[in-house]
Design a protein around this motif. Structure first.
Motif, PDB file in Angstrom:
ATOM      1  N   PHE A   1       0.831  -1.198   0.000  1.00  0.00           N
ATOM      2  CA  PHE A   1       0.000   0.000   0.000  1.00  0.00           C
ATOM      3  C   PHE A   1       0.871   1.256   0.000  1.00  0.00           C
ATOM      4  N   ILE A   2       1.850   1.263   0.901  1.00  0.00           N
ATOM      5  CA  ILE A   2       2.718   2.442   1.047  1.00  0.00           C
ATOM      6  C   ILE A   2       3.470   2.730  -0.258  1.00  0.00           C
ATOM      7  N   ARG A   3       3.994   1.663  -0.852  1.00  0.00           N
ATOM      8  CA  ARG A   3       4.712   1.799  -2.125  1.00  0.00           C
ATOM      9  C   ARG A   3       3.772   2.295  -3.235  1.00  0.00           C
ATOM     10  N   GLY A   4       2.594   1.736  -3.280  1.00  0.00           N
ATOM     11  CA  GLY A   4       1.632   2.114  -4.308  1.00  0.00           C
ATOM     12  C   GLY A   4       1.237   3.578  -4.204  1.00  0.00           C
ATOM     13  N   VAL A   5       0.951   4.023  -2.992  1.00  0.00           N
ATOM     14  CA  VAL A   5       0.556   5.415  -2.784  1.00  0.00           C
ATOM     15  C   VAL A   5       1.663   6.354  -3.273  1.00  0.00           C
TER      16      VAL A   5
ATOM     17  N   ASP B   1      -0.187  10.367 -12.780  1.00  0.00           N
ATOM     18  CA  ASP B   1      -1.464  11.062 -12.926  1.00  0.00           C
ATOM     19  C   ASP B   1      -2.658  10.212 -12.491  1.00  0.00           C
ATOM     20  N   CYS B   2      -2.402   9.030 -11.983  1.00  0.00           N
ATOM     21  CA  CYS B   2      -3.497   8.102 -11.645  1.00  0.00           C
ATOM     22  C   CYS B   2      -4.606   8.739 -10.789  1.00  0.00           C
ATOM     23  N   PRO B   3      -4.240   9.503  -9.732  1.00  0.00           N
ATOM     24  CA  PRO B   3      -5.310  10.030  -8.854  1.00  0.00           C
ATOM     25  C   PRO B   3      -6.270  10.988  -9.548  1.00  0.00           C
ATOM     26  N   SER B   4      -5.886  11.538 -10.698  1.00  0.00           N
ATOM     27  CA  SER B   4      -6.824  12.428 -11.376  1.00  0.00           C
ATOM     28  C   SER B   4      -7.983  11.655 -12.000  1.00  0.00           C
ATOM     29  N   CYS B   5      -7.839  10.359 -12.162  1.00  0.00           N
ATOM     30  CA  CYS B   5      -8.937   9.559 -12.743  1.00  0.00           C
ATOM     31  C   CYS B   5      -9.414   8.439 -11.832  1.00  0.00           C
ATOM     32  N   HIS B   6      -8.646   8.109 -10.842  1.00  0.00           N
ATOM     33  CA  HIS B   6      -9.023   6.987  -9.974  1.00  0.00           C
ATOM     34  C   HIS B   6      -9.045   7.390  -8.506  1.00  0.00           C
ATOM     35  N   MET B   7     -10.043   6.872  -7.789  1.00  0.00           N
ATOM     36  CA  MET B   7     -10.059   6.976  -6.333  1.00  0.00           C
ATOM     37  C   MET B   7     -10.203   5.568  -5.772  1.00  0.00           C
ATOM     38  N   ILE B   8      -9.930   5.432  -4.494  1.00  0.00           N
ATOM     39  CA  ILE B   8      -9.950   4.094  -3.915  1.00  0.00           C
ATOM     40  C   ILE B   8     -11.354   3.511  -3.915  1.00  0.00           C
ATOM     41  N   GLU B   9     -12.319   4.282  -3.430  1.00  0.00           N
ATOM     42  CA  GLU B   9     -13.646   3.682  -3.261  1.00  0.00           C
ATOM     43  C   GLU B   9     -14.731   4.349  -4.092  1.00  0.00           C
TER      44      GLU B   9
ATOM     45  N   TYR C   1     -10.447   1.748  -7.415  1.00  0.00           N
ATOM     46  CA  TYR C   1      -9.498   0.654  -7.216  1.00  0.00           C
ATOM     47  C   TYR C   1     -10.190  -0.530  -6.549  1.00  0.00           C
ATOM     48  N   ALA C   2     -11.130  -0.230  -5.663  1.00  0.00           N
ATOM     49  CA  ALA C   2     -11.849  -1.309  -4.998  1.00  0.00           C
ATOM     50  C   ALA C   2     -12.620  -2.156  -6.013  1.00  0.00           C
TER      51      ALA C   2
ATOM     52  N   ASP D   1       7.437  -0.483 -11.871  1.00  0.00           N
ATOM     53  CA  ASP D   1       6.588   0.490 -11.176  1.00  0.00           C
ATOM     54  C   ASP D   1       5.112   0.233 -11.479  1.00  0.00           C
ATOM     55  N   ALA D   2       4.820  -0.063 -12.726  1.00  0.00           N
ATOM     56  CA  ALA D   2       3.428  -0.345 -13.100  1.00  0.00           C
ATOM     57  C   ALA D   2       2.907  -1.550 -12.319  1.00  0.00           C
ATOM     58  N   LYS D   3       3.754  -2.564 -12.194  1.00  0.00           N
ATOM     59  CA  LYS D   3       3.340  -3.757 -11.444  1.00  0.00           C
ATOM     60  C   LYS D   3       3.115  -3.438  -9.970  1.00  0.00           C
ATOM     61  N   ASP D   4       4.001  -2.620  -9.399  1.00  0.00           N
ATOM     62  CA  ASP D   4       3.818  -2.237  -7.992  1.00  0.00           C
ATOM     63  C   ASP D   4       2.500  -1.488  -7.803  1.00  0.00           C
ATOM     64  N   MET D   5       2.157  -0.682  -8.767  1.00  0.00           N
ATOM     65  CA  MET D   5       0.889   0.060  -8.660  1.00  0.00           C
ATOM     66  C   MET D   5      -0.297  -0.884  -8.781  1.00  0.00           C
ATOM     67  N   VAL D   6      -0.195  -1.836  -9.697  1.00  0.00           N
ATOM     68  CA  VAL D   6      -1.296  -2.794  -9.855  1.00  0.00           C
ATOM     69  C   VAL D   6      -1.413  -3.678  -8.608  1.00  0.00           C
ATOM     70  N   ARG D   7      -0.281  -4.051  -8.024  1.00  0.00           N
ATOM     71  CA  ARG D   7      -0.342  -4.836  -6.780  1.00  0.00           C
ATOM     72  C   ARG D   7      -1.081  -4.063  -5.695  1.00  0.00           C
ATOM     73  N   TYR D   8      -0.791  -2.781  -5.665  1.00  0.00           N
ATOM     74  CA  TYR D   8      -1.493  -1.912  -4.701  1.00  0.00           C
ATOM     75  C   TYR D   8      -2.988  -1.886  -4.992  1.00  0.00           C
ATOM     76  N   VAL D   9      -3.333  -1.727  -6.276  1.00  0.00           N
ATOM     77  CA  VAL D   9      -4.763  -1.682  -6.640  1.00  0.00           C
ATOM     78  C   VAL D   9      -5.455  -2.986  -6.231  1.00  0.00           C
ATOM     79  N   LEU D  10      -4.816  -4.094  -6.545  1.00  0.00           N
ATOM     80  CA  LEU D  10      -5.463  -5.397  -6.277  1.00  0.00           C
ATOM     81  C   LEU D  10      -5.455  -5.760  -4.791  1.00  0.00           C
ATOM     82  N   LEU D  11      -4.649  -5.041  -4.025  1.00  0.00           N
ATOM     83  CA  LEU D  11      -4.656  -5.249  -2.571  1.00  0.00           C
ATOM     84  C   LEU D  11      -5.965  -4.746  -1.957  1.00  0.00           C
ATOM     85  N   LEU D  12      -6.552  -3.764  -2.610  1.00  0.00           N
ATOM     86  CA  LEU D  12      -7.639  -3.015  -1.979  1.00  0.00           C
ATOM     87  C   LEU D  12      -8.978  -3.754  -2.038  1.00  0.00           C
ATOM     88  N   LYS D  13      -8.970  -4.966  -1.537  1.00  0.00           N
ATOM     89  CA  LYS D  13     -10.212  -5.753  -1.459  1.00  0.00           C
ATOM     90  C   LYS D  13     -10.897  -5.488  -0.131  1.00  0.00           C
ATOM     91  N   LYS D  14     -12.229  -5.518  -0.177  1.00  0.00           N
ATOM     92  CA  LYS D  14     -12.991  -5.231   1.035  1.00  0.00           C
ATOM     93  C   LYS D  14     -12.983  -6.416   1.983  1.00  0.00           C
TER      94      LYS D  14
END
Ligand code: HEC
Length: 144
Positions: A60-64, A71-79, A87-88, A131-144
């Motif tokens: 999570f920390i790495r992904g953030v 530019d990801c946050p301009s189009c994506h939010m966590i929830e 991302y959820a 880096d792209a993979k680290d970001m995707v790992r972060y995205v896929l971590l965000l399960k409820k």
């Protein structure tokens, strides 16, 4: 003359009433208002706060960190869906397997359209695959 006097009296009475209602508020009238209207603190949403849930995870920390540099946050939010899916939602759709991480990292780099709708995600050719993979790992971590 008599009428005039009566009118003046009622004006004065009215003014005094207004003062005693609105202006004389000492501590007592304040505590009255707070006790009659309980403080309206907005209820936090019942569902889990994913940010809270995963904030100590190194993925999570790495992904953030990486997202902030891109530019990801301009189009994506966590929830919440904004331009792109939340991302959820992405995390709910894909298992966090090595194949999926690779596949999705490829889509982040190359851009994609049609998986979530008509709006395309632009390509990110400057991103390294790691880096792209680290970001995707972060995205896929965000399960409820
Ligand atoms: C200009 C807006 C925009 C930006 C910037 C953006 N995205 Fe997206 N993203 C989208 C849209 C729109 C989609 C849905 C694309 C589709 O339907 O195939 C998407 C989809 C995704 C998906 C899911 C892909 C799939 O196939 O299911 C991931 C993961 C993702 N984005 C990650 C990122 C990351 C990481 C970044 C930053 C490097 C980023 N996005 C930047 C708009 C954006």
């Amino acid at each position: 003359m008599k009428l005039n006097f009566k009118l003046n009296l009622s004006l004065i009475a009215g003014a005094m009433l207004a003062v005693s209602c609105g202006g004389s508020g000492g501590g007592s009238s304040e505590s009255e208002t707070t006790s009659s209207t309980p403080a309206a603190t907005p209820e936090p949403p019942k569902e889990v706060n994913l940010e809270e849930k995963y904030k100590d995870d190194p993925v999570f920390i790495r992904g953030v960190e990486l997202m902030k540099q891109n530019d990801c946050p301009s189009c994506h939010m966590i929830e919440r869906k904004i331009v792109g899916p939340s991302y959820a939602d992405v995390a709910a759709k894909y298992e966090s397997t090595e194949e999926n991480v690779e596949m999705l990292a490829g889509r982040v780099i190359a851009g994609n359209v049609g998986e979530w709708g008509e709006i395309p995600m632009p390509a990110h050719p400057a991103l390294s695959e790691d880096d792209a993979k680290d970001m995707v790992r972060y995205v896929l971590l965000l399960k409820k």
